[in-house]
Design a protein around this motif. Structure first.
Motif, PDB file in Angstrom:
ATOM      1  N   VAL A  74      -6.620  12.789  45.196  1.00 32.06           N
ATOM      2  CA  VAL A  74      -7.945  12.203  44.996  1.00 32.06           C
ATOM      3  C   VAL A  74      -8.494  11.948  46.386  1.00 32.06           C
ATOM      4  CG1 VAL A  74      -9.285  10.303  44.032  1.00 32.06           C
ATOM      5  CG2 VAL A  74      -7.299  11.191  42.785  1.00 32.06           C
ATOM      6  N   ILE A  75      -9.541  12.688  46.738  1.00 26.38           N
ATOM      7  CA  ILE A  75     -10.028  12.750  48.116  1.00 26.38           C
ATOM      8  C   ILE A  75     -11.380  12.050  48.181  1.00 26.38           C
ATOM      9  CG2 ILE A  75     -10.660  14.304  49.995  1.00 26.38           C
ATOM     10  CD1 ILE A  75      -8.894  16.428  48.424  1.00 26.38           C
ATOM     11  N   ASP A  76     -11.443  11.011  49.002  1.00 27.77           N
ATOM     12  CA  ASP A  76     -12.614  10.151  49.032  1.00 27.77           C
ATOM     13  C   ASP A  76     -13.051   9.936  50.476  1.00 27.77           C
ATOM     14  OD1 ASP A  76     -14.539   8.432  47.808  1.00 27.77           O
ATOM     15  OD2 ASP A  76     -13.325   6.673  48.302  1.00 27.77           O
ATOM     16  N   ALA A  77     -14.293   9.515  50.639  1.00 32.05           N
ATOM     17  CA  ALA A  77     -14.799   8.903  51.867  1.00 32.05           C
ATOM     18  C   ALA A  77     -14.439   9.696  53.131  1.00 32.05           C
ATOM     19  CB  ALA A  77     -14.275   7.455  51.950  1.00 32.05           C
ATOM     20  N   ASP A 132     -13.542   2.735  46.394  1.00 27.62           N
ATOM     21  CA  ASP A 132     -12.102   2.769  46.633  1.00 27.62           C
ATOM     22  C   ASP A 132     -11.338   2.447  45.351  1.00 27.62           C
ATOM     23  OD1 ASP A 132     -12.814   3.121  49.349  1.00 27.62           O
ATOM     24  OD2 ASP A 132     -12.911   0.956  49.624  1.00 27.62           O
ATOM     25  N   VAL A 133     -11.859   1.506  44.583  1.00 28.34           N
ATOM     26  CA  VAL A 133     -11.240   1.162  43.299  1.00 28.34           C
ATOM     27  C   VAL A 133     -11.332   2.348  42.342  1.00 28.34           C
ATOM     28  CG1 VAL A 133     -11.354  -0.372  41.296  1.00 28.34           C
ATOM     29  CG2 VAL A 133     -11.693  -1.292  43.600  1.00 28.34           C
ATOM     30  N   LEU A 134     -12.485   3.011  42.300  1.00 24.51           N
ATOM     31  CA  LEU A 134     -12.637   4.177  41.433  1.00 24.51           C
ATOM     32  C   LEU A 134     -11.614   5.246  41.773  1.00 24.51           C
ATOM     33  CD1 LEU A 134     -14.076   5.909  39.324  1.00 24.51           C
ATOM     34  CD2 LEU A 134     -15.760   6.517  41.081  1.00 24.51           C
ATOM     35  N   ALA A 135     -11.411   5.514  43.051  1.00 23.33           N
ATOM     36  CA  ALA A 135     -10.411   6.513  43.461  1.00 23.33           C
ATOM     37  C   ALA A 135      -9.028   6.123  42.960  1.00 23.33           C
ATOM     38  CB  ALA A 135     -10.408   6.663  44.980  1.00 23.33           C
ATOM     39  N   GLY A 136      -8.707   4.831  43.030  1.00 25.75           N
ATOM     40  CA  GLY A 136      -7.420   4.368  42.537  1.00 25.75           C
ATOM     41  C   GLY A 136      -7.271   4.490  41.042  1.00 25.75           C
ATOM     42  N   PHE A 137      -8.336   4.195  40.301  1.00 22.43           N
ATOM     43  CA  PHE A 137      -8.287   4.372  38.844  1.00 22.43           C
ATOM     44  C   PHE A 137      -7.990   5.826  38.488  1.00 22.43           C
ATOM     45  CE2 PHE A 137     -11.342   0.635  37.627  1.00 22.43           C
ATOM     46  CZ  PHE A 137     -10.287  -0.258  37.724  1.00 22.43           C
ATOM     47  N   ILE A 138      -8.711   6.746  39.135  1.00 23.89           N
ATOM     48  CA  ILE A 138      -8.530   8.166  38.816  1.00 23.89           C
ATOM     49  C   ILE A 138      -7.113   8.613  39.158  1.00 23.89           C
ATOM     50  CG2 ILE A 138      -9.294  10.507  39.371  1.00 23.89           C
ATOM     51  CD1 ILE A 138     -12.088   9.251  39.973  1.00 23.89           C
ATOM     52  N   ALA A 139      -6.647   8.256  40.356  1.00 21.22           N
ATOM     53  CA  ALA A 139      -5.304   8.671  40.760  1.00 21.22           C
ATOM     54  C   ALA A 139      -4.237   8.060  39.859  1.00 21.22           C
ATOM     55  CB  ALA A 139      -5.054   8.274  42.216  1.00 21.22           C
ATOM     56  N   GLY A 140      -4.439   6.817  39.441  1.00 15.44           N
ATOM     57  CA  GLY A 140      -3.479   6.186  38.552  1.00 15.44           C
ATOM     58  C   GLY A 140      -3.362   6.901  37.222  1.00 15.44           C
ATOM     59  N   LEU A 141      -4.472   7.391  36.711  1.00 10.90           N
ATOM     60  CA  LEU A 141      -4.445   8.142  35.448  1.00 10.90           C
ATOM     61  C   LEU A 141      -3.826   9.523  35.647  1.00 10.90           C
ATOM     62  CD1 LEU A 141      -7.964   7.116  34.093  1.00 10.90           C
ATOM     63  CD2 LEU A 141      -5.739   6.400  33.184  1.00 10.90           C
ATOM     64  N   ALA A 185      -1.629  10.306  37.870  1.00 10.82           N
ATOM     65  CA  ALA A 185      -0.195  10.095  38.070  1.00 10.82           C
ATOM     66  C   ALA A 185       0.550   9.982  36.752  1.00 10.82           C
ATOM     67  CB  ALA A 185       0.035   8.840  38.915  1.00 10.82           C
ATOM     68  N   GLN A 186      -0.123   9.470  35.730  1.00 14.69           N
ATOM     69  CA  GLN A 186       0.493   9.310  34.414  1.00 14.69           C
ATOM     70  C   GLN A 186       0.434  10.589  33.580  1.00 14.69           C
ATOM     71  OE1 GLN A 186      -0.487   5.269  32.533  1.00 14.69           O
ATOM     72  NE2 GLN A 186      -1.933   5.374  34.258  1.00 14.69           N
ATOM     73  N   GLY A 187      -0.110  11.644  34.154  1.00 11.26           N
ATOM     74  CA  GLY A 187      -0.110  12.930  33.466  1.00 11.26           C
ATOM     75  C   GLY A 187      -1.422  13.312  32.810  1.00 11.26           C
ATOM     76  N   MET A 188      -2.474  12.526  33.020  1.00 16.19           N
ATOM     77  CA  MET A 188      -3.770  12.870  32.432  1.00 16.19           C
ATOM     78  C   MET A 188      -4.387  14.023  33.211  1.00 16.19           C
ATOM     79  SD  MET A 188      -6.765  10.163  31.434  1.00 16.19           S
ATOM     80  CE  MET A 188      -7.836  10.481  30.021  1.00 16.19           C
ATOM     81  N   GLU A 189      -4.977  14.968  32.516  1.00 12.02           N
ATOM     82  CA  GLU A 189      -5.658  16.093  33.154  1.00 12.02           C
ATOM     83  C   GLU A 189      -6.780  15.564  34.050  1.00 12.02           C
ATOM     84  OE1 GLU A 189      -8.587  19.265  33.628  1.00 12.02           O
ATOM     85  OE2 GLU A 189      -8.874  17.568  32.279  1.00 12.02           O
ATOM     86  N   SER A 190      -6.965  16.174  35.225  1.00 15.97           N
ATOM     87  CA  SER A 190      -7.782  15.568  36.278  1.00 15.97           C
ATOM     88  C   SER A 190      -9.241  15.388  35.888  1.00 15.97           C
ATOM     89  CB  SER A 190      -7.670  16.394  37.565  1.00 15.97           C
ATOM     90  OG  SER A 190      -6.365  16.320  38.081  1.00 15.97           O
ATOM     91  N   PHE A 191      -9.833  16.360  35.194  1.00 13.90           N
ATOM     92  CA  PHE A 191     -11.223  16.197  34.775  1.00 13.90           C
ATOM     93  C   PHE A 191     -11.351  15.001  33.845  1.00 13.90           C
ATOM     94  CE2 PHE A 191     -14.457  17.139  31.477  1.00 13.90           C
ATOM     95  CZ  PHE A 191     -15.591  17.071  32.269  1.00 13.90           C
ATOM     96  N   GLU A 192     -10.460  14.906  32.870  1.00 13.21           N
ATOM     97  CA  GLU A 192     -10.518  13.787  31.934  1.00 13.21           C
ATOM     98  C   GLU A 192     -10.196  12.471  32.627  1.00 13.21           C
ATOM     99  OE1 GLU A 192      -7.756  15.417  29.170  1.00 13.21           O
ATOM    100  OE2 GLU A 192      -9.329  16.238  27.873  1.00 13.21           O
ATOM    101  N   ALA A 193      -9.272  12.493  33.594  1.00 12.01           N
ATOM    102  CA  ALA A 193      -8.948  11.278  34.335  1.00 12.01           C
ATOM    103  C   ALA A 193     -10.154  10.800  35.148  1.00 12.01           C
ATOM    104  CB  ALA A 193      -7.765  11.528  35.258  1.00 12.01           C
ATOM    105  N   ALA A 194     -10.879  11.740  35.755  1.00  9.17           N
ATOM    106  CA  ALA A 194     -12.073  11.358  36.513  1.00  9.17           C
ATOM    107  C   ALA A 194     -13.138  10.775  35.587  1.00  9.17           C
ATOM    108  CB  ALA A 194     -12.623  12.565  37.268  1.00  9.17           C
ATOM    109  N   CYS A 195     -13.294  11.381  34.414  1.00 12.84           N
ATOM    110  CA  CYS A 195     -14.258  10.849  33.439  1.00 12.84           C
ATOM    111  C   CYS A 195     -13.846   9.461  32.978  1.00 12.84           C
ATOM    112  CB  CYS A 195     -14.367  11.791  32.243  1.00 12.84           C
ATOM    113  SG  CYS A 195     -15.154  13.381  32.584  1.00 12.84           S
ATOM    114  N   ALA A 196     -12.580   9.304  32.609  1.00 10.16           N
ATOM    115  CA  ALA A 196     -12.090   8.016  32.130  1.00 10.16           C
ATOM    116  C   ALA A 196     -12.194   6.960  33.219  1.00 10.16           C
ATOM    117  CB  ALA A 196     -10.648   8.145  31.641  1.00 10.16           C
ATOM    118  N   GLY A 197     -11.795   7.318  34.448  1.00 10.59           N
ATOM    119  CA  GLY A 197     -11.865   6.361  35.541  1.00 10.59           C
ATOM    120  C   GLY A 197     -13.280   5.881  35.792  1.00 10.59           C
ATOM    121  N   ALA A 198     -14.243   6.804  35.765  1.00 12.91           N
ATOM    122  CA  ALA A 198     -15.636   6.435  36.005  1.00 12.91           C
ATOM    123  C   ALA A 198     -16.166   5.524  34.907  1.00 12.91           C
ATOM    124  CB  ALA A 198     -16.497   7.696  36.115  1.00 12.91           C
ATOM    125  N   TRP A 199     -15.816   5.823  33.666  1.00 10.61           N
ATOM    126  CA  TRP A 199     -16.308   5.010  32.545  1.00 10.61           C
ATOM    127  C   TRP A 199     -15.696   3.608  32.586  1.00 10.61           C
ATOM    128  CZ3 TRP A 199     -14.701   2.251  28.324  1.00 10.61           C
ATOM    129  CH2 TRP A 199     -15.655   1.981  27.335  1.00 10.61           C
TER     130      TRP A 199
END
Length: 482
Positions: free
Chosen positions: A328-331, A423-432, A434-448
């Motif tokens: 997850v590449i930010d900033a 920074d928190v959003l990046a952590g939410f996405i990476a945390g999901l 890491a648990q095996g969620m597909e990256s597109f869906e993890a980014a969507c879930a993290g943002a929501w």
């Protein structure tokens, strides 16, 4: 739960044609549309002097239906018409209207105005009386109900090219259009209600970012789960004076469910990080090669928050890209490649996620935003070019995958406009991830989840609050999905 599509003008036109070809006459669809608007109007308003503005096309035909149905309920209704109906269905609807009709003019008066002048297919700026009326309606949106879109707002662009009405309520049909999802169109529409008029789903790959899109694949733990099974996530810390952003990402990853989260820190920042970390672990590293070795068994990594726009950040990212970790590449890790974006793209995988704000987006995708008709097209083109998921931040955050899937976040919160929230959003996405969620869906879930947590807190929110707000959102999702 079924994911909700967002359609282009061409896609909704095709859905209309398909319904008609399958045996549903256009006048029936028009009657259903008018009935849907009336139901929303009477749900919110008591009878009052109402003016229905009818254009010459099928949007105007909907207006004639609305006027007739409101009049039948005892509402005082008059129609202001912009010329005569020009389509067969609109002519049929107008023929059934037996109330007062006058030419369109400003001011339109009335205590409630139904705007049925022009729909999503408008491709030119408003002029003449229509422009004058649109400007009037823009000053009184609480009294305006728009049919499909406020007049002057093109369905595919979300950016008016001339005078444009505003509405407190917009009733659209079958699905949101791009104008309802992106700013500034979304704000001009007010509350958006999507009414079912009996059309079939299309092949669109653009969606509203709601839990229906990703909740069925959310990585909830099972009774047999343990911390290693729930994912190993790392965050790369900045130097001694810039460590807080990494800790925000790390805490966010832990709160959203990652089993083991470690901040990897330059030696000079070890003490300051150690003073602030508890459940998040800490480990030092000195070189990019040492980082690569440490990260070999990691599931997801965040790099960029306050990392510094330096050669070291660039080299650290290239080292992480040689491991099996999803990035997850930010900033700063985005900006570090502004001189050679292709170097970054060459090492990315489809499970990596870029999370730029518009300025960072411009640095690695120069002129793409300006050359695209809107943000969705820009994010899709960027995802294809990078070969990774791209989350383009904003009040209408867009998430796009390299395969063309895209989603627009509709629950964005103004309280997220505070330092560190990304920074928190990046952590939410990476945390999901890491648990095996597909990256597109993890980014969507993290943002929501990120936006939902902020909305639940409201004024006074700071980034440090956000990780601790996630559990309440997660609990609602868990209980609602069971």
């Amino acid at each position: 739960m079924t994911p909700r599509q967002i359609l282009s003008v061409a896609e909704i036109a095709a859905a209309d044609k398909a319904a008609i070809a399958a045996g549903t006459p256009g006048v029936v669809l028009m009657e259903r549309a008018g009935q849907a608007v009336v139901e929303e109007v009477v749900r919110r308003f008591t009878p009052r002097r109402t003016v229905v503005l009818c254009g010459p096309g099928n949007n105007g035909g909907d207006g004639y239906v609305i006027a007739r149905l409101l009049k039948a309920r005892g509402w005082p209704v008059r129609v202001l018409a912009l010329g005569k109906p020009e389509t067969g269905d609109a002519k049929a609807a107008a023929a059934q209207w037996d109330g007062e009709t006058a030419p369109l003019r400003a001011p339109v008066g009335g205590e409630l105005v139904v705007d049925a002048l022009f729909g999503v297919g408008l491709s030119r700026p408003l002029s003449g009386e229509a422009a004058a009326v649109a400007l009037e309606l823009a000053e009184r949106p609480a009294q305006v109900v728009a049919v499909d879109v406020p007049s002057g707002l093109p369905g595919d662009a979300a950016q008016p090219s001339g005078p444009c009405a505003c509405a407190g309520l917009t009733v659209t049909f079958h699905a949101r259009k791009i104008a309802h999802a992106l700013e500034p169109g979304r704000s001009r529409c007010g509350e958006v209600v999507v009414a079912d008029i009996g059309l079939s789903d299309t092949a669109s790959r653009l969606y509203e970012n709601t839990p229906a899109l990703w909740l069925p694949r959310f990585p909830w733990p099972s009774a047999a789960s343990h911390k290693h099974a729930r994912g190993r996530m790392i965050v790369i810390s900045g130097p001694v004076a810039s460590t807080g952003a990494a800790r925000l990402s790390a805490r966010a990853g832990l709160r959203i469910g990652a089993g083991l989260v470690t901040v990897l820190s330059p030696p000079d920042a070890l003490e300051v990080n150690a003073a602030h970390l508890e459940a998040v672990m800490l480990r030092g590293f000195e070189t990019d090669l040492e980082l690569e070795t440490i990260a070999q068994q990691v599931d997801a990594a965040v790099i960029g928050p306050a990392a510094g726009v330096t050669e070291a950040t660039l080299m650290n990212l290239l080292a992480l890209a040689r491991t099996g970790a999803a990035l997850v590449i930010d900033a700063d890790a985005i900006t570090a490649f502004r001189g050679d974006p292709d170097e970054l793209f060459s090492v990315l995988d489809r499970d990596d996620v870029l999370t730029p704000h518009p300025g960072e987006f411009e640095r690695i995708f120069p002129r793409l935003l300006g050359a695209s008709p809107e943000r969705i097209a820009a994010a899709r083109a960027a995802a294809e070019r990078a070969g990774a998921v791209v989350l383009l931040k904003g009040p209408d955050t867009v998430i796009a995958a390299p395969d063309g899937r895209a989603a627009v976040n509709l629950n964005g919160s103004p309280w997220l406009a505070t330092a560190g929230s990304g920074d928190v959003l990046a952590g939410f996405i990476a945390g999901l991830v890491a648990q095996g969620m597909e990256s597109f869906e993890a980014a969507c879930a993290g943002a929501w989840i990120h936006a939902e947590a902020a909305a639940g807190f409201g004024p006074g929110l700071i980034a440090e609050d956000l990780p601790g707000l996630a559990p309440a959102v997660l609990k609602r999702l868990y209980e609602g999905g069971r």
